[in-house]
Write a protein that holds these residues in place. Structure first.
Motif, PDB file in Angstrom:
ATOM      1  N   ARG A 181       0.843  -1.202   0.000  1.00 17.89           N
ATOM      2  CA  ARG A 181       0.000   0.000   0.000  1.00 17.89           C
ATOM      3  C   ARG A 181       0.876   1.250   0.000  1.00 17.89           C
ATOM      4  NH1 ARG A 181      -5.376  -0.701   3.634  1.00 17.89           N
ATOM      5  NH2 ARG A 181      -5.875   1.170   2.444  1.00 17.89           N
ATOM      6  N   ASP A 182       0.526   2.166  -0.869  1.00 15.33           N
ATOM      7  CA  ASP A 182       1.220   3.433  -0.973  1.00 15.33           C
ATOM      8  C   ASP A 182       1.035   4.205   0.328  1.00 15.33           C
ATOM      9  OD1 ASP A 182       1.173   6.093  -3.491  1.00 15.33           O
ATOM     10  OD2 ASP A 182       2.083   6.002  -1.515  1.00 15.33           O
ATOM     11  N   PRO A 183       2.107   4.544   1.021  1.00 16.18           N
ATOM     12  CA  PRO A 183       1.956   5.236   2.306  1.00 16.18           C
ATOM     13  C   PRO A 183       1.369   6.650   2.166  1.00 16.18           C
ATOM     14  CG  PRO A 183       4.260   5.114   1.663  1.00 16.18           C
ATOM     15  CD  PRO A 183       3.498   4.258   0.698  1.00 16.18           C
ATOM     16  N   GLY A 210      -1.196   7.751  -0.312  1.00 10.87           N
ATOM     17  CA  GLY A 210      -2.636   7.701  -0.538  1.00 10.87           C
ATOM     18  C   GLY A 210      -3.294   6.433  -0.047  1.00 10.87           C
ATOM     19  N   ASN A 211      -2.488   5.509   0.440  1.00  8.04           N
ATOM     20  CA  ASN A 211      -2.976   4.229   0.964  1.00  8.04           C
ATOM     21  C   ASN A 211      -3.575   3.301  -0.076  1.00  8.04           C
ATOM     22  OD1 ASN A 211      -2.186   4.656   3.643  1.00  8.04           O
ATOM     23  ND2 ASN A 211      -3.972   5.927   4.016  1.00  8.04           N
ATOM     24  N   GLU A 212      -3.409   3.629  -1.380  1.00  9.89           N
ATOM     25  CA  GLU A 212      -3.889   2.694  -2.398  1.00  9.89           C
ATOM     26  C   GLU A 212      -3.094   1.396  -2.302  1.00  9.89           C
ATOM     27  OE1 GLU A 212      -4.395   6.822  -4.145  1.00  9.89           O
ATOM     28  OE2 GLU A 212      -2.815   5.720  -3.107  1.00  9.89           O
TER      29      GLU A 212
END
Lengths: 113, 115
Positions: free
Chosen positions: B97-99, B101-103
């Motif tokens: 997960r992208d820290p 945007g949390n995607e």
């Protein structure tokens, strides 16, 4: 206990039609709701995601509708194309990067030409 | 381009041998990565959460001694299937997960066949 329920299991839509897939969740702590598209033998690809502060999000032909009080969200694919034929998964999680997604069981979409 | 890269895409191994699958986060540093298993026509089931610099957290029913996870850097997690048996044959997928945007992004998956 299935935390994310997805329906229908399969869906056949004519080219140009609207595909609608629904999901319901149980955990009110969830605040991130993505949809993924998966082709056979490939990993899931992120399509679109929504957070509870909005009721709808649109990206191209894909729209998520979100109903926080009902704990439901849905994916609408407008002008469905044969290339959209794939398996779609909804998911939910808390928004933090260290939290795993919980997936629905998936919907197999077939778009006839 | 791919945000999360997984290798190999498919592997065939003999029963009793071990297989290592690599998962790399290409666009961001991932202190946490996730390993899923998917059987044909089924959903993704979380196997374990990989934590950089510490032990992995396994889901109930997943044998930690069979599925060894190492997260030695902020961009690499590995899953080793030890003493593989035919019932371990499956599609294994990693995620990070992208820290910002949390995607959550997924690798291409690894088709493991144990013969």
């Amino acid at each position: 206990q299935q935390q994310v329920k997805q329906s229908p299991q399969s869906l056949i839509v004519q080219k140009g039609g609207i595909s609608i897939i629904n999901c319901a969740y149980e955990n009110t702590a969830f605040d991130y709701f993505p949809w993924y598209q998966q082709f056979p033998g490939k990993g899931p690809a992120l399509l679109i995601a929504i957070r509870p502060d909005v009721s709808e999000k649109k990206e191209g032909r894909f729209t998520i509708s979100f109903n926080k009080s009902a704990k439901q969200f849905s994916l609408h694919i407008m002008d469905s194309q044969p290339g959209d034929s794939a398996t779609y998964f909804c998911a939910a999680s808390k928004g933090q990067a260290g939290t795993a997604l919980i997936f629905g069981k998936g919907t197999t979409l077939s778009v006839s030409s | 381009g791919a945000v999360v890269s997984q290798h190999p895409s498919r592997v065939i191994c003999k029963s009793g041998t071990s297989v290592k699958i690599e998962c790399r986060s290409l666009d961001f540093q991932a202190t946490t990565m996730f390993w899923y298993r998917q059987f044909p026509k089924q959903s993704l089931m979380l196997m374990a959460t990989s934590n950089e610099g510490s032990k992995a957290t396994y889901e109930q029913g997943v044998e930690k001694d069979k599925f060894l996870i190492n997260h030695a850097s902020l961009t690499l997690s590995t899953l080793t299937v030890t003493s593989a048996h035919p019932e371990d044959s499956s599609f294994y997928i990693c995620s990070a997960r992208d820290p910002q945007g949390n995607e959550a992004f997924f690798g291409q998956g690894t088709r493991l066949t144990v013969v």
